[in-house]
Write a protein that holds these residues in place. Structure first.
Motif, PDB file in Angstrom:
ATOM      1  N   VAL A  38      42.590  13.011  35.919  1.00 44.38           N
ATOM      2  CA  VAL A  38      41.482  12.487  34.764  1.00 44.38           C
ATOM      3  C   VAL A  38      40.661  11.431  34.498  1.00 44.38           C
ATOM      4  N   ILE A  39      40.107  10.896  35.221  1.00 49.84           N
ATOM      5  CA  ILE A  39      40.206   9.620  35.350  1.00 49.84           C
ATOM      6  C   ILE A  39      37.800   9.555  34.814  1.00 49.84           C
ATOM      7  N   ASP A  40      37.350   9.140  33.525  1.00 49.47           N
ATOM      8  CA  ASP A  40      36.285   8.210  34.228  1.00 49.47           C
ATOM      9  C   ASP A  40      35.714   7.997  34.666  1.00 49.47           C
ATOM     10  N   ALA A  41      34.395   8.314  35.544  1.00 50.11           N
ATOM     11  CA  ALA A  41      34.316   7.223  36.606  1.00 50.11           C
ATOM     12  C   ALA A  41      33.282   5.641  36.196  1.00 50.11           C
ATOM     13  N   GLN A  42      32.501   6.053  35.635  1.00 53.11           N
ATOM     14  CA  GLN A  42      32.462   4.615  34.038  1.00 53.11           C
ATOM     15  C   GLN A  42      32.856   4.034  33.632  1.00 53.11           C
ATOM     16  N   SER A  43      34.012   4.608  32.894  1.00 49.30           N
ATOM     17  CA  SER A  43      34.526   3.585  32.255  1.00 49.30           C
ATOM     18  C   SER A  43      35.876   2.916  32.358  1.00 49.30           C
ATOM     19  N   GLY A  44      36.134   4.513  33.638  1.00 49.05           N
ATOM     20  CA  GLY A  44      37.790   3.531  34.145  1.00 49.05           C
ATOM     21  C   GLY A  44      38.384   4.361  33.421  1.00 49.05           C
ATOM     22  N   GLN A  45      38.868   5.237  32.568  1.00 48.83           N
ATOM     23  CA  GLN A  45      39.176   5.888  30.896  1.00 48.83           C
ATOM     24  C   GLN A  45      39.963   7.256  31.711  1.00 48.83           C
ATOM     25  N   ILE A  46      41.604   6.917  31.475  1.00 44.09           N
ATOM     26  CA  ILE A  46      41.937   8.013  32.304  1.00 44.09           C
ATOM     27  C   ILE A  46      41.942   8.672  30.999  1.00 44.09           C
ATOM     28  N   LEU A  47      41.264  10.262  31.494  1.00 44.96           N
ATOM     29  CA  LEU A  47      41.057  11.382  30.178  1.00 44.96           C
ATOM     30  C   LEU A  47      42.095  12.359  29.720  1.00 44.96           C
ATOM     31  N   CYS A  48      42.802  12.365  31.012  1.00 43.58           N
ATOM     32  CA  CYS A  48      43.871  13.581  30.365  1.00 43.58           C
ATOM     33  C   CYS A  48      44.601  13.422  32.260  1.00 43.58           C
ATOM     34  N   ASP A  49      45.852  13.713  31.577  1.00 44.37           N
ATOM     35  CA  ASP A  49      46.767  13.711  33.038  1.00 44.37           C
ATOM     36  C   ASP A  49      47.754  15.535  33.156  1.00 44.37           C
ATOM     37  N   LEU A  50      47.202  16.123  34.163  1.00 45.20           N
ATOM     38  CA  LEU A  50      47.542  17.275  33.995  1.00 45.20           C
ATOM     39  C   LEU A  50      49.000  17.714  34.842  1.00 45.20           C
ATOM     40  N   ILE A  51      50.525  17.522  33.881  1.00 42.78           N
ATOM     41  CA  ILE A  51      50.780  18.044  34.736  1.00 42.78           C
ATOM     42  C   ILE A  51      51.649  18.999  34.263  1.00 42.78           C
ATOM     43  N   GLN A  52      51.601  19.774  33.779  1.00 46.73           N
ATOM     44  CA  GLN A  52      51.823  21.379  33.094  1.00 46.73           C
ATOM     45  C   GLN A  52      51.755  22.578  33.638  1.00 46.73           C
ATOM     46  N   GLU A  53      52.089  23.432  33.911  1.00 41.74           N
ATOM     47  CA  GLU A  53      51.431  24.686  33.973  1.00 41.74           C
ATOM     48  C   GLU A  53      50.539  24.729  33.538  1.00 41.74           C
ATOM     49  N   GLY A  54      49.413  24.906  33.117  1.00 38.60           N
ATOM     50  CA  GLY A  54      48.363  25.912  32.453  1.00 38.60           C
ATOM     51  C   GLY A  54      47.583  25.046  31.194  1.00 38.60           C
ATOM     52  N   GLN A  55      48.313  23.861  31.997  1.00 36.91           N
ATOM     53  CA  GLN A  55      47.535  22.493  30.648  1.00 36.91           C
ATOM     54  C   GLN A  55      46.477  22.693  30.589  1.00 36.91           C
ATOM     55  N   ARG A  56      45.365  22.429  29.937  1.00 39.26           N
ATOM     56  CA  ARG A  56      43.681  21.894  29.962  1.00 39.26           C
ATOM     57  C   ARG A  56      43.231  20.521  29.441  1.00 39.26           C
ATOM     58  N   CYS A  57      42.229  20.717  30.060  1.00 40.40           N
ATOM     59  CA  CYS A  57      41.246  19.404  29.509  1.00 40.40           C
ATOM     60  C   CYS A  57      39.960  19.595  29.394  1.00 40.40           C
TER      61      CYS A  57
END
Length: 339
Positions: free
Chosen positions: A95-114
């Protein structure tokens, strides 16, 4: 349809306004302030799930909004909080913020939330603002606005083994033989238009996930062909099966084919060349001079790569290839655990 990159807009719910209200009670001027607080706006939350394998749900629906909080009421009644909006995404979604390019989270585990957009705080009712000098305030707070932002969702497949090579190197056929995957196969370049996942069952609950990555061509890192679109899926793999067609040396030298694909990976991300690679010579059933396989094996051995020759048509070499894959994955897993 396989969709692995989308741009969406998310808007959290606004907080409810605080209320201005009074009670009619004895000894309290104007009945006393009794305005309740506004409810909090709902959050927008992404949840990783293995039930989804593509971002197709976001291809046509681009805007998502959580529920607003309710306004406060009289008698100090708190407004109801807005419901959170839960959006399911495939495992491996970045998940990337389109304006800043910052990666907000990387969802790799079942049930992981952001939480990608936080709901606005509810405003306070006038009951909070009573003072000895102002016992009947006629004002309350407005609810705060919920966050809103544009996001880029980028899916990177989570697989133990990535199968790479030039178009028509035999990737789709091989994954169909090693796993129960059923990719569409036809006699034309770019047979595979999207990555295909397959599972190699080892028994006792153990398995190895393989991903067939669409064919790379020279210039893929610059956007030619289909390579650039899917190179990102190689990033999570532990091991690469690098397929080269050895059935016709006159069409392209196998060593050159190998170097061509590696060159494109290096241009995309030099770290990809740090992945362990097994070179797989394919279509040996159509090869008349088997001595060439020994020469190739020696050449790749000098370069530091194991070489296995197979035929997906006759099954020759597939058992040996499976054993090599299992052995390499076990080594890589042990190395990670031993750190």
């Amino acid at each position: 349809m396989f969709v692995d990159r989308v741009k969406i807009h998310v808007k959290a719910g606004d907080g409810g306004n605080g209320a201005v209200a009074f009670l009619r009670e004895k000894y309290k001027p104007f009945g006393g302030p009794a305005g309740g607080d506004g409810g909090k706006g709902g959050d927008v939350i992404l949840i990783a799930t293995s039930k989804k394998h593509t971002l197709y749900d976001f291809k046509y629906t681009k805007r998502f909004k959580a529920q607003n909080g309710e306004h406060g009421k009289g008698k100090r009644q708190h407004g109801k909080n807005g419901k959170d909006l839960m959006l399911e995404v495939p495992l491996g979604t970045v998940v990337i913020d389109a304006q800043s390019g910052q990666i907000l989270c990387d969802l790799i585990q079942e049930g992981q939330r952001c939480v990608v957009a936080k709901g606005g705080k509810g405003g306070r009712g006038n009951a909070h603002f009573a003072t000895p000098t102002n016992q009947a305030p006629r004002y309350a707070e407005k609810g705060h606005k919920g966050e809103d932002r544009w996001l880029i969702l980028e899916l990177k497949l989570i697989a133990d083994v990535g199968i790479i090579g030039l178009p028509n190197a035999g990737k789709s056929t091989l994954i169909s033989k090693l796993t129960k995957a059923k990719p569409k196969i036809a006699d034309y370049p770019f047979t595979t238009l999207s990555p295909v996942l397959g599972v190699m069952d080892l028994g006792d609950g153990k398995r190895i996930v393989l991903a067939d990555i669409p064919g790379l061509i020279e210039g893929a890192s610059e956007g030619k062909g289909l390579g650039l679109e899917f190179l990102r899926h190689i990033e999570r793999t532990k091991l690469l099966l690098h397929l080269i067609d050895v059935s016709d040396f006159r069409q392209m030298d196998p060593i050159q084919a190998f170097k061509s694909v590696n060159s494109e990976m290096e241009k995309y991300d030099p770290k990809l060349l740090e992945r362990r690679q097994i070179v797989v010579g394919t279509k040996i059933d159509a090869l008349s001079n088997r001595k060439l396989l020994n020469e190739l094996e020696e050449e790749f051995k000098k370069m530091g790569f194991p070489f296995v020759a197979v035929s997906s048509v006759t099954g020759e070499g597939l058992k040996e290839l499976k054993e090599v894959i299992i052995g390499e994955i076990e080594k890589l897993t042990a190395a990670v655990i031993g750190r």
